[in-house]
Scaffold this motif. Structure first.
Motif, PDB file in Angstrom:
ATOM      1  N   ARG A   1       0.856  -1.181   0.000  1.00 20.68           N
ATOM      2  CA  ARG A   1       0.000   0.000   0.000  1.00 20.68           C
ATOM      3  C   ARG A   1       0.893   1.232   0.000  1.00 20.68           C
ATOM      4  NH1 ARG A   1      -3.104   3.133   4.494  1.00 20.68           N
ATOM      5  NH2 ARG A   1      -5.003   3.873   3.446  1.00 20.68           N
ATOM      6  N   LEU A   2       0.750   2.015  -1.038  1.00 17.23           N
ATOM      7  CA  LEU A   2       1.494   3.263  -1.139  1.00 17.23           C
ATOM      8  C   LEU A   2       0.655   4.409  -0.589  1.00 17.23           C
ATOM      9  CD1 LEU A   2       2.996   2.971  -4.743  1.00 17.23           C
ATOM     10  CD2 LEU A   2       3.886   2.063  -2.578  1.00 17.23           C
ATOM     11  N   SER A   3       1.325   5.347   0.030  1.00 16.24           N
ATOM     12  CA  SER A   3       0.661   6.542   0.541  1.00 16.24           C
ATOM     13  C   SER A   3       1.375   7.772   0.007  1.00 16.24           C
ATOM     14  CB  SER A   3       0.687   6.574   2.071  1.00 16.24           C
ATOM     15  OG  SER A   3       0.023   5.469   2.627  1.00 16.24           O
ATOM     16  N   CYS A   4       0.626   8.834  -0.158  1.00 14.95           N
ATOM     17  CA  CYS A   4       1.193  10.108  -0.598  1.00 14.95           C
ATOM     18  C   CYS A   4       0.562  11.206   0.241  1.00 14.95           C
ATOM     19  CB  CYS A   4       0.922  10.329  -2.067  1.00 14.95           C
ATOM     20  SG  CYS A   4       1.406  11.968  -2.670  1.00 14.95           S
ATOM     21  N   ALA A   5       1.417  11.980   0.877  1.00 15.98           N
ATOM     22  CA  ALA A   5       0.943  13.066   1.732  1.00 15.98           C
ATOM     23  C   ALA A   5       1.407  14.402   1.176  1.00 15.98           C
ATOM     24  CB  ALA A   5       1.474  12.882   3.150  1.00 15.98           C
ATOM     25  N   ALA A   6       0.497  15.360   1.178  1.00  9.34           N
ATOM     26  CA  ALA A   6       0.835  16.713   0.745  1.00  9.34           C
ATOM     27  C   ALA A   6       1.255  17.544   1.951  1.00  9.34           C
ATOM     28  CB  ALA A   6      -0.355  17.354   0.050  1.00  9.34           C
ATOM     29  N   SER A   7       2.206  18.436   1.722  1.00 12.20           N
ATOM     30  CA  SER A   7       2.692  19.274   2.822  1.00 12.20           C
ATOM     31  C   SER A   7       1.709  20.374   3.184  1.00 12.20           C
ATOM     32  CB  SER A   7       4.032  19.898   2.442  1.00 12.20           C
ATOM     33  OG  SER A   7       3.897  20.697   1.280  1.00 12.20           O
ATOM     34  N   GLU A   8       0.727  20.597   2.311  1.00 16.59           N
ATOM     35  CA  GLU A   8      -0.241  21.657   2.512  1.00 16.59           C
ATOM     36  C   GLU A   8      -1.638  21.067   2.567  1.00 16.59           C
ATOM     37  OE1 GLU A   8       0.182  25.341   2.759  1.00 16.59           O
ATOM     38  OE2 GLU A   8      -1.706  24.634   3.594  1.00 16.59           O
ATOM     39  N   THR A   9      -2.378  21.379   3.599  1.00 18.53           N
ATOM     40  CA  THR A   9      -3.738  20.855   3.708  1.00 18.53           C
ATOM     41  C   THR A   9      -4.783  21.970   3.765  1.00 18.53           C
ATOM     42  OG1 THR A   9      -3.548  20.764   6.116  1.00 18.53           O
ATOM     43  CG2 THR A   9      -2.946  18.777   4.887  1.00 18.53           C
ATOM     44  N   ARG A  10      -4.349  23.225   3.521  1.00 22.18           N
ATOM     45  CA  ARG A  10      -5.312  24.333   3.606  1.00 22.18           C
ATOM     46  C   ARG A  10      -6.235  24.393   2.409  1.00 22.18           C
ATOM     47  NH1 ARG A  10      -1.600  29.404   4.535  1.00 22.18           N
ATOM     48  NH2 ARG A  10      -0.339  28.205   3.069  1.00 22.18           N
ATOM     49  N   PHE A  11      -5.816  23.772   1.302  1.00 23.01           N
ATOM     50  CA  PHE A  11      -6.669  23.749   0.131  1.00 23.01           C
ATOM     51  C   PHE A  11      -6.729  22.331  -0.407  1.00 23.01           C
ATOM     52  CE2 PHE A  11      -3.099  23.231  -2.649  1.00 23.01           C
ATOM     53  CZ  PHE A  11      -2.087  24.006  -2.115  1.00 23.01           C
ATOM     54  N   SER A  12      -7.703  22.083  -1.250  1.00 18.63           N
ATOM     55  CA  SER A  12      -7.894  20.747  -1.807  1.00 18.63           C
ATOM     56  C   SER A  12      -7.370  20.679  -3.231  1.00 18.63           C
ATOM     57  CB  SER A  12      -9.381  20.391  -1.795  1.00 18.63           C
ATOM     58  OG  SER A  12      -9.874  20.351  -0.482  1.00 18.63           O
ATOM     59  N   PHE A  13      -6.895  19.511  -3.592  1.00 18.90           N
ATOM     60  CA  PHE A  13      -6.483  19.274  -4.960  1.00 18.90           C
ATOM     61  C   PHE A  13      -7.682  18.866  -5.809  1.00 18.90           C
ATOM     62  CE2 PHE A  13      -2.068  19.794  -4.521  1.00 18.90           C
ATOM     63  CZ  PHE A  13      -1.663  19.241  -3.315  1.00 18.90           C
ATOM     64  N   GLY A  14      -7.518  19.012  -7.087  1.00 14.94           N
ATOM     65  CA  GLY A  14      -8.497  18.468  -8.016  1.00 14.94           C
ATOM     66  C   GLY A  14      -8.212  16.997  -8.159  1.00 14.94           C
ATOM     67  N   SER A  15      -7.690  16.590  -9.314  1.00 21.91           N
ATOM     68  CA  SER A  15      -7.337  15.189  -9.497  1.00 21.91           C
ATOM     69  C   SER A  15      -6.037  14.857  -8.786  1.00 21.91           C
ATOM     70  CB  SER A  15      -7.183  14.872 -10.983  1.00 21.91           C
ATOM     71  OG  SER A  15      -8.415  14.925 -11.642  1.00 21.91           O
ATOM     72  N   MET A  16      -5.944  13.616  -8.342  1.00 18.18           N
ATOM     73  CA  MET A  16      -4.712  13.059  -7.809  1.00 18.18           C
ATOM     74  C   MET A  16      -4.497  11.716  -8.478  1.00 18.18           C
ATOM     75  SD  MET A  16      -4.964  14.078  -3.756  1.00 18.18           S
ATOM     76  CE  MET A  16      -3.176  14.041  -3.468  1.00 18.18           C
ATOM     77  N   ALA A  17      -3.248  11.306  -8.572  1.00 20.81           N
ATOM     78  CA  ALA A  17      -2.979  10.092  -9.336  1.00 20.81           C
ATOM     79  C   ALA A  17      -1.660   9.471  -8.916  1.00 20.81           C
ATOM     80  CB  ALA A  17      -2.946  10.413 -10.835  1.00 20.81           C
ATOM     81  N   TRP A  18      -1.475   8.261  -9.397  1.00 19.38           N
ATOM     82  CA  TRP A  18      -0.206   7.550  -9.274  1.00 19.38           C
ATOM     83  C   TRP A  18       0.306   7.243 -10.675  1.00 19.38           C
ATOM     84  CZ3 TRP A  18       2.433   6.853  -4.852  1.00 19.38           C
ATOM     85  CH2 TRP A  18       1.730   7.039  -3.642  1.00 19.38           C
ATOM     86  N   TYR A  19       1.565   7.532 -10.880  1.00 14.79           N
ATOM     87  CA  TYR A  19       2.272   7.167 -12.096  1.00 14.79           C
ATOM     88  C   TYR A  19       3.408   6.227 -11.712  1.00 14.79           C
ATOM     89  CZ  TYR A  19       0.052  10.886 -14.858  1.00 14.79           C
ATOM     90  OH  TYR A  19      -0.845  11.690 -15.532  1.00 14.79           O
ATOM     91  N   ARG A  20       3.950   5.549 -12.714  1.00 16.35           N
ATOM     92  CA  ARG A  20       5.128   4.738 -12.452  1.00 16.35           C
ATOM     93  C   ARG A  20       6.077   4.798 -13.649  1.00 16.35           C
ATOM     94  NH1 ARG A  20       2.491  -1.375 -12.552  1.00 16.35           N
ATOM     95  NH2 ARG A  20       2.083  -1.499 -14.801  1.00 16.35           N
TER      96      ARG A  20
END
Length: 115
Positions: free
Chosen positions: A19-38
């Motif tokens: 299970r991979l996790s990705c955390a953003a350093s900023e949580t004051r605003f929301s992202f639109g799309s998020m994704a995983w690439y390889r």
């Protein structure tokens, strides 16, 4: 500058799970799309899975039925559950997020699947 940090990569035997996790350093605003690439050695970076803020998902054909993307919008985190891993899944996995025309990338986490 928003940073994305991936975690959860490692070495696993074929048939195993990660299970991979990705955390953003900023949580004051929301992202639109998020994704995983390889990106595998000697190959181009490819989309693995994406999810819009509304929950619409898209998967590469090669991972359909085995990988599941999910996200926690409140925490600006995105996850990738990978089951039935195959040696061909070996790659650096990168988190990506989009907001207001800006693309954000993580630095990657290595997944190695042994035969």
């Amino acid at each position: 500058q928003v940073q994305l940090v991936e975690s959860g990569g490692g070495l696993v035997q074929a048939g195993g799970s990660l299970r991979l996790s990705c955390a953003a350093s900023e949580t004051r605003f929301s992202f639109g799309s998020m994704a995983w690439y390889r990106q595998a050695p000697g190959k181009q970076r490819e989309l693995v899975a994406s999810m819009t803020s509304g929950g619409t998902t898209n998967y590469a054909d090669s991972v359909k039925g085995r990988f599941t993307i999910s996200r926690d919008n409140a925490k600006n985190m995105v996850y990738l559950r990978m089951n039935s891993l195959k040696p061909e899944d070996t790659a650096d996995y990168y988190c990506w997020a989009w907001r207001l025309g800006m693309n954000y990338w993580g630095t990657g986490t290595l997944v190695t699947v042994s035969a």
